[in-house]
Motif scaffolding. Structure first.
Motif, PDB file in Angstrom:
ATOM      1  N   ARG A 178      34.404  34.558  40.354  1.00 13.41           N
ATOM      2  CA  ARG A 178      34.513  36.016  40.367  1.00 13.41           C
ATOM      3  C   ARG A 178      35.298  36.488  41.580  1.00 13.41           C
ATOM      4  O   ARG A 178      36.102  37.417  41.491  1.00 13.41           O
ATOM      5  CB  ARG A 178      33.128  36.676  40.338  1.00 13.41           C
ATOM      6  N   GLN A 228      38.964  35.894  40.851  1.00 15.43           N
ATOM      7  CA  GLN A 228      39.462  36.845  39.855  1.00 15.43           C
ATOM      8  C   GLN A 228      39.574  38.261  40.425  1.00 15.43           C
ATOM      9  O   GLN A 228      40.594  38.924  40.251  1.00 15.43           O
ATOM     10  CB  GLN A 228      38.538  36.856  38.622  1.00 15.43           C
ATOM     11  N   ASN A 229      38.556  38.710  41.119  1.00 17.02           N
ATOM     12  CA  ASN A 229      38.529  40.092  41.597  1.00 17.02           C
ATOM     13  C   ASN A 229      39.451  40.342  42.779  1.00 17.02           C
ATOM     14  O   ASN A 229      39.925  41.461  42.960  1.00 17.02           O
ATOM     15  CB  ASN A 229      37.099  40.513  41.930  1.00 17.02           C
ATOM     16  N   ASN A 271      43.078  41.605  42.064  1.00 15.82           N
ATOM     17  CA  ASN A 271      43.296  42.985  41.630  1.00 15.82           C
ATOM     18  C   ASN A 271      43.532  43.973  42.765  1.00 15.82           C
ATOM     19  O   ASN A 271      43.618  45.168  42.518  1.00 15.82           O
ATOM     20  CB  ASN A 271      42.100  43.458  40.795  1.00 15.82           C
ATOM     21  N   ILE A 329      35.239  42.460  48.701  1.00 12.69           N
ATOM     22  CA  ILE A 329      34.877  41.813  47.431  1.00 12.69           C
ATOM     23  C   ILE A 329      34.072  40.545  47.710  1.00 12.69           C
ATOM     24  O   ILE A 329      33.034  40.307  47.085  1.00 12.69           O
ATOM     25  CB  ILE A 329      36.135  41.516  46.590  1.00 12.69           C
ATOM     26  N   GLU A 356      30.142  40.012  46.608  1.00 10.05           N
ATOM     27  CA  GLU A 356      29.721  38.875  45.779  1.00 10.05           C
ATOM     28  C   GLU A 356      28.669  38.038  46.505  1.00 10.05           C
ATOM     29  O   GLU A 356      27.677  37.617  45.911  1.00 10.05           O
ATOM     30  CB  GLU A 356      30.927  38.014  45.379  1.00 10.05           C
TER      31      GLU A 356
END
Length: 190
Positions: free
Chosen positions: A69, A72-73, A76, A86, A90
């Motif tokens: 995650r 992936q995040n 962005n 981020i 997490e």
């Protein structure tokens, strides 16, 4: 003729998660897990030597999911401080909702496979994985091919801060000024 079993390991993990939610850790045992999976007790022991080993694998799977995650995040957003937030969020979710909940509600007994030295080794490994994530972000932010020793040290400090504060309810705002100062230090040293 022997029964052809598929996905037994995944079934064991899924059933164990569900059983912990339903009845708690104290009611969990290999015999009950096997019964819920529809397999013999020995079949579970073919994959895991104890319920602690099953729990440890579930936690590692959750950790790996968190790392994916993060990857992936962080794609962005372009700002490094946003990427660090981020990672912090997490880690915070994992520490409070996965790791913390499990160990608060279901303490693991001290056994050979869960001894302190092995837990410390695992902790160092996990911390290094976060440091690698931070280093990757820093390298792309500073457009570096090779990291200097100072950069490695700063990334390690950032990782320690992220991990340490993710266990608390303080939030990212508390550590953001320090992280910004460290990021600024990176741009002046490179």
């Amino acid at each position: 003729m022997p029964k052809n079993l598929t996905n037994v390991k995944e079934d064991i993990l899924a059933v164990t998660r569900q059983m912990i939610k339903e009845t708690g850790y104290s009611e969990l045992n290999i015999r009950n897990i096997a019964a819920r999976c529809g397999v013999a007790t020995g079949t579970v022991y073919n994959y895991y030597s104890s319920k602690n080993q099953i729990i440890a694998e579930i936690l590692m799977n959750e950790w790996k999911l968190m790392l994916r995650r993060i990857d992936q995040n962080t794609k962005n957003t372009s700002q490094i401080i946003d990427k660090l937030e981020i990672i912090f969020n997490e880690l915070n979710y994992f520490m409070i909702n996965v790791h913390g909940k499990w160990f608060q509600d279901h303490p693991i007994e001290n056994t050979e496979e869960m001894n302190v030295s092995k837990l410390n080794e695992k902790r160092v490994l996990l911390r290094n994985q976060i440091s690698e994530k931070v280093l990757t972000l820093v390298n792309s932010y500073c457009d570096m091919q090779k990291s200097s020793p100072e950069t490695l040290d700063i990334c390690d400090i950032i990782s320690h801060i992220l991990i340490s504060y993710s266990n608390e309810s303080a939030g990212f705002a508390k550590i953001k000024p320090s992280l910004c100062a460290l990021i600024n230090q990176l741009t002046t040293t490179n």
